[in-house]
Motif scaffolding. Structure first.
Motif, mmCIF file in Angstrom:
data_model
loop_
_atom_site.group_PDB
_atom_site.id
_atom_site.type_symbol
_atom_site.label_atom_id
_atom_site.label_comp_id
_atom_site.label_asym_id
_atom_site.label_seq_id
_atom_site.Cartn_x
_atom_site.Cartn_y
_atom_site.Cartn_z
ATOM 1 N N TRP A 342 1.009 -1.364 0.071
ATOM 2 C CA TRP A 342 0.026 0.007 0.134
ATOM 3 C C TRP A 342 0.770 1.195 0.026
ATOM 4 O O TRP A 342 0.459 2.283 -0.431
ATOM 5 C CB TRP A 342 -0.995 -0.069 1.109
ATOM 6 N N MET A 344 3.625 1.425 -1.478
ATOM 7 C CA MET A 344 4.129 1.438 -3.134
ATOM 8 C C MET A 344 2.857 1.914 -3.855
ATOM 9 O O MET A 344 3.047 2.841 -4.799
ATOM 10 C CB MET A 344 4.290 0.136 -3.631
ATOM 11 N N ALA A 345 1.728 1.636 -3.553
ATOM 12 C CA ALA A 345 0.331 1.967 -4.262
ATOM 13 C C ALA A 345 0.439 3.528 -4.137
ATOM 14 O O ALA A 345 -0.127 4.314 -5.088
ATOM 15 C CB ALA A 345 -0.681 1.317 -3.884
ATOM 16 N N SER A 346 0.665 3.950 -3.009
ATOM 17 C CA SER A 346 0.399 5.524 -2.556
ATOM 18 C C SER A 346 1.651 6.321 -3.431
ATOM 19 O O SER A 346 1.169 7.623 -3.902
ATOM 20 C CB SER A 346 0.661 5.676 -1.010
ATOM 21 N N LYS A 347 2.673 5.643 -3.578
ATOM 22 C CA LYS A 347 3.532 6.538 -4.354
ATOM 23 C C LYS A 347 3.174 6.554 -5.882
ATOM 24 O O LYS A 347 3.375 7.524 -6.469
ATOM 25 C CB LYS A 347 4.995 5.636 -4.462
ATOM 26 N N GLY A 348 2.335 5.332 -6.047
ATOM 27 C CA GLY A 348 1.933 5.093 -7.613
ATOM 28 C C GLY A 348 1.052 6.424 -8.071
ATOM 29 O O GLY A 348 0.842 6.637 -8.889
ATOM 30 N N MET B 76 5.901 2.529 -14.135
ATOM 31 C CA MET B 76 5.045 3.381 -13.450
ATOM 32 C C MET B 76 6.002 4.554 -12.689
ATOM 33 O O MET B 76 5.486 5.287 -11.864
ATOM 34 C CB MET B 76 4.514 2.630 -12.175
ATOM 35 N N LEU B 78 7.862 3.857 -10.407
ATOM 36 C CA LEU B 78 8.185 3.368 -9.164
ATOM 37 C C LEU B 78 9.721 3.060 -8.733
ATOM 38 O O LEU B 78 10.070 2.761 -7.542
ATOM 39 C CB LEU B 78 7.122 2.403 -8.725
ATOM 40 N N ARG B 105 1.344 11.128 -13.256
ATOM 41 C CA ARG B 105 0.854 9.762 -12.450
ATOM 42 C C ARG B 105 -0.720 9.565 -12.527
ATOM 43 O O ARG B 105 -1.011 8.491 -12.292
ATOM 44 C CB ARG B 105 1.341 10.042 -11.033
ATOM 45 N N PHE B 112 -2.297 -4.191 -7.688
ATOM 46 C CA PHE B 112 -1.221 -5.103 -7.252
ATOM 47 C C PHE B 112 -1.514 -6.405 -6.988
ATOM 48 O O PHE B 112 -2.779 -6.850 -7.016
ATOM 49 C CB PHE B 112 -0.704 -4.447 -5.836
ATOM 50 N N GLY B 117 -1.988 -7.180 0.908
ATOM 51 C CA GLY B 117 -0.812 -6.074 1.262
ATOM 52 C C GLY B 117 -0.893 -4.836 0.620
ATOM 53 O O GLY B 117 -0.239 -3.699 0.929
ATOM 54 N N SER B 118 -1.887 -4.605 -0.464
ATOM 55 C CA SER B 118 -1.929 -3.554 -1.218
ATOM 56 C C SER B 118 -3.187 -2.409 -0.519
ATOM 57 O O SER B 118 -3.169 -1.398 -1.021
ATOM 58 C CB SER B 118 -2.249 -3.503 -2.474
#
Lengths: 465, 448
Positions: A342, A344-348, B76, B78, B105, B112, B117-118
């Motif tokens: 999450w 990483m998702a937020s960075k995304g 992405m 990232l 972005r 994910f 976990g996401s």
């Protein structure tokens, strides 16, 4: 609900007003001119005025309503006390009212939370519910909470629940006069408080005013008098204020540093982490107590040392030298949580790093931090008392538990044992309370200790894949 | 739903042929800054080029660790690319930073693999879906709430799930929440990192269908990263097969699944189990494990495991089993001489302490066993064994390399066109001078 609010409004406002406003305000006015300089002195004085005005606002629970300071009258009975009662009873009533009020407020807040949770909140379940429910079933933790609350109330209402006032009894005894009934002369006479204190001191064999006693000036001392005749209960109540302030401020400072560093190192890793490890090692390599003693001595004449009678500098130094262990304790969890997708998702979607750690990492780390903090908070209080015992830190005449203990040390074997024992017991109880509370919080946060969490899952069944 | 469509009128769901994302010789290395003890960087993505067309679904398949997730994350932004370009609608996004990057972005979102976990368990589903909107200050808070509810509806959840916590949902529902969050900013391009591999098979199909519907409705472009070939076959327009940081084959799904050109694709497809247990099949099994991405093989990255490797002319007619024996023998030597060994081992090597303790007889037995090895081959093997006995792995490897090595180990293959469907394959065998992969497979009795 609305009725409850209206009924309680007055009492709540009283509670807010009863906060020791003068303390932060005094602190503020103490800091501002020195820290920023003359340019802001004007603003500072405005703050001081506002603080003084707030402190002077009438409160619902005030000592004037149930006075316990009076004197006997020739024909027997009392004058100046609440309903003419004996000062001891008047005092007991006042303390009881204060605690009853505190308990009722607490109950009302709790009740309000439950009502909100059941009827008003949109989410029918949140993870915090489980924690609170687990804490409710944790007797040791609740015991700690009760102890801590009792001390907080005592510190908050110190001016109200002490049998005499700080100004009159401790700070400036020679500027205040009291009336008393002189048995020999058979009439009511007047004397200064300082004079009265001199003849009310507890000094072991020669003279002693122990627990639950009256001195010769018709003053009531619930826990006796000090070696210089000042009222022990007043001293300990105000001492609790300082102890709590030191404990909470040092914890907040150390915890704040530890949390920010943990988030910083977990998010950026690498060189930042390494630098912090080195810095924490450097801090740890210095013997904390010796450094504290040195700094307190060195800074003794500096203006910083005068803020809050030296309590501030002690708390500040404890905070500055307290973050290393806390940081190490929360660094691991922080590293673990940053790895979650999450984050990483937020960075995304372009969240700023500071907001990411605040929203997605900090809530998980704070739980751990609270546990360690509640453990170390007791240490700060004991540490400050220890320094005061050695004659450092909080300066006389501001009461500090450690100094009270030190003064009574040689009298422990005599009738005046209360001088050391009472503050000693108080401080032990306070630290015990915080540790018990910490245990409770830890068990509440850790779901493995409590009942099952499956209840929520059933609620979400239906809908979707 | 109307909210979404308003801004998207006229968008065609079918691939339009217009290029949306252009990846040009992209490289993502890890640990190159490792310094003294780091050794070689991990070449997770090592020179990859492809295009993604607007409205299409590109699948990215490969074994675990081949760099497909890293590629997705690099697209992405990232992960930062080591070299190369990623052009999105003409802008090179590897150079974006700060405000521009944040603006960009909005166009690209990710779903994910692990729905556990996401999603942050301390936030309600509503907050989670609203988060991207908050970050980009999308309209007013009331409209954001409204939008979050709509999104819940779009992905097949109920609007009153808004105040629930992810904790309370099943894996499939959580993945729907993840998809709703990805859709919140109305992106054009979604990177789906193994979107269904953590889900039950029955739920997988539902999620895939949902993704299909969403693509049609909103004209989305997908990059689906997967290791499950049936998922890819089901949903993708084109497929890229990845091995050790390289794209081995790229082309239309049908073409690749019906008639794989690249040896690696062949081996992958050959590994799909047949539902008929009586069917005897000579599979193109892959030997061993992929080499370390810290020290990829020279030439073609697949050369160490390739069953279709080009042989030197004089061994063209060598028995297949003996050839395989040689390859196994070389693989073992290579493995022992691996450059990506631990720091401790490297130190020991420097100090001259021999720790490998290899039993060369055992290796020989394992590689060749009962096989009848021709004398010219035997001669070179014996010579290599001699080198090994003298602890000179380097020379042993060189000896075998000069004798049995071929263009596969010496030159990096180009991406050569195969057929007329715009397919490319990363293999020397597509050159005219070598026997093509299909012919080789037939002539050596492999079946797919």
């Amino acid at each position: 609900m609305a009725v409850l609010v209206i009924v309680e409004f007055g009492a709540l406002w009283g509670g807010i007003m009863a906060l020791p406003w003068d303390t932060p305000m005094g602190l503020l006015t103490g800091v501002l001119p020195g820290a920023i300089g003359g340019a802001v002195a004007g603003i500072a004085s405005v703050f001081a005025d506002a603080g003084a005005w707030l402190a002077d606002l009438p409160t619902l629970l005030s000592r004037e309503w149930i006075p316990n300071q009076g004197h006997r009258v020739p024909g027997g009975g009392w004058e100046g006390t609440f309903l003419g009662l004996e000062p001891a009873y008047a005092w007991v009533i006042r303390v009881a009212v204060v605690y009853a009020y505190a308990m009722f407020t607490f109950y009302w807040v709790w009740r309000g939370y439950m009502v909100f949770r059941r009827h008003y909140r949109y989410a029918d379940w949140t993870p915090a519910d489980d924690m609170i429910d687990r804490f409710r079933g944790h007797n040791w933790g609740k015991f700690g909470l009760v102890l801590v609350m009792a001390f907080v109330v005592m510190a908050m209402f110190a001016p109200t629940i002490s049998p005499t006032t700080q100004e009159q009894n401790i700070m400036d005894p020679y500027s205040h006069n009291i009336e008393y009934y002189n048995d020999d002369a058979g009439q009511v006479m007047e004397t200064s408080v300082g004079q009265a204190n001199l003849l009310s001191s507890s000094k072991g064999v020669q003279r002693n005013f122990g627990l639950w006693s009256y001195d010769e000036y018709d003053r009531f001392h619930p826990t006796g008098t000090f070696t210089n005749g000042k009222d022990m209960f007043t001293l300990t109540a105000y001492g609790a204020r300082i102890s709590l302030f030191i404990g909470v401020f040092a914890s907040a400072l150390a915890g704040g540093i530890a949390l920010s560093l943990a988030l910083l190192t977990a998010y950026y890793k690498g060189i930042v982490d390494l630098a912090t490890v080195v810095a924490s090692d450097a801090f740890m390599a210095m013997p904390r107590l010796l450094v504290l003693i040195m700094l307190v001595t060195v800074l003794a004449d500096h203006w910083v040392a005068n803020i809050y009678s030296g309590g501030f500098i002690i708390a500040f130094l404890f905070g500055i030298w307290g973050w290393m262990g806390l940081w190490r304790a929360v660094r691991g969890p922080a590293f673990q949580i940053v790895e979650n997708e999450w984050v990483m998702a937020s960075k995304g979607f372009g969240e700023r790093p500071w907001r990411i750690v605040k929203k997605h990492v900090a809530p998980y780390v704070i739980g751990y931090l609270l546990i360690y903090l509640s453990m170390s908070l007791g240490g700060y209080i004991i540490g400050a008392a220890g320094l005061a015992f050695l004659g450092l830190g909080v300066t006389a005449p501001t009461p500090e538990m450690g100094r009270l203990i030190a003064a009574g040390q040689s009298l422990v074997t005599t009738q005046s044992w209360h001088i050391s024992i009472i503050p000693g017991l108080m401080i032990s109880a306070l630290v015990l309370g915080f540790n018990a509370l910490g245990d409770g919080i830890r068990d509440a946060i850790d779901p493995k200790t409590g009942g099952d969490d499956a209840a929520g899952e059933a609620a979400a069944a239906g809908g979707g894949g | 739903m109307s909210l979404y469509q308003e801004s998207r009128d006229g968008v065609v769901a079918e691939p339009t042929g217009e290029v949306l994302v252009e990846v040009d010789d992209l490289k993502t290395y890890y640990g190159s800054e490792g310094g003294l003890l780091g050794g070689n960087p991990v070449k997770a993505v090592d020179g990859v080029s492809f295009d993604i067309h607007r409205g299409e679904t590109l699948g990215l398949v490969g074994e675990s660790g081949c760099g497909k997730s890293t590629l997705g994350r690099t697209l992405m932004q990232l992960e930062s690319a080591t070299a190369g370009e990623v052009r999105y609608d003409g802008t090179d996004i590897t150079t974006l930073s700060g405000k521009e990057l944040k603006e960009w972005r909005q166009n690209v979102q990710m779903v994910f693999q692990d729905p556990d976990g996401s999603l942050n368990d301390r936030m309600t589903v509503g907050e989670i879906i609203k988060e991207p909107l908050n970050v980009h200050n999308w309209k007013t808070p009331t409209e954001r709430r409204q939008r979050a509810r709509e999104l819940l509806d779009i992905v097949g959840l109920k609007e009153d799930h808004y105040y629930r916590y992810p904790f309370q949902f099943s894996g499939g529902q959580r993945q729907r929440v993840g998809i709703a969050r990805a859709l919140a900013l109305e992106p054009d391009f979604l990177v789906l990192d193994e979107p269904v591999s953590a889900l039950d098979v029955s739920v997988q199909a539902k999620i895939l269908n949902l993704l299909n519907d969403l693509q049609e409705e909103f004209g989305l472009t997908y990059l689906i990263i997967a290791h499950d070939l049936s998922v890819v076959e089901h949903i993708c327009d084109r497929v890229a097969v990845m091995y050790l940081g390289n794209i081995m084959e790229l082309g239309p799904t049908d073409a690749i699944f019906d008639e794989p050109a690249n040896p690696y694709t062949n081996s992958l497809l050959s590994a799909i189990p047949e539902p008929d247990p009586t069917l005897e099949k000579s599979r193109m099994t892959l030997r061993g494990t992929p080499p370390s991405p810290r020290d990829p093989p020279s030439g073609c990255v697949f050369s160490t495991r390739c069953p279709l490797k080009i042989r030197p002319e004089q061994y063209e007619d060598l028995d297949d089993d003996v050839w395989e024996g040689i390859e196994i023998f070389r693989a073992v030597l290579r493995d022992r001489g691996d450059l990506s060994k631990s720091v401790r081992q490297r130190l020991r090597d420097l100090l001259g302490l021999e720790t490998r303790g290899m039993d060369i007889e055992e290796v020989l037995e394992e590689s060749f066993g009962e096989l009848d090895v021709p004398s010219d081959v035997q001669q070179h093997i014996d010579s290599a064994v001699e080198h090994v006995r003298r602890d000179d792995l380097q020379s042993a490897q060189e000896e075998l390399e000069t004798e049995f090595g071929s263009v596969c180990e010496q030159e990096v293959p180009e991406n050569l066109p195969v057929g007329d469907t715009g397919r490319t394959s990363h293999c020397h065998r597509h050159r005219d001078e070598h026997e093509g992969t299909l012919d080789y497979i037939e002539s050596h009795g492999y079946e797919r």
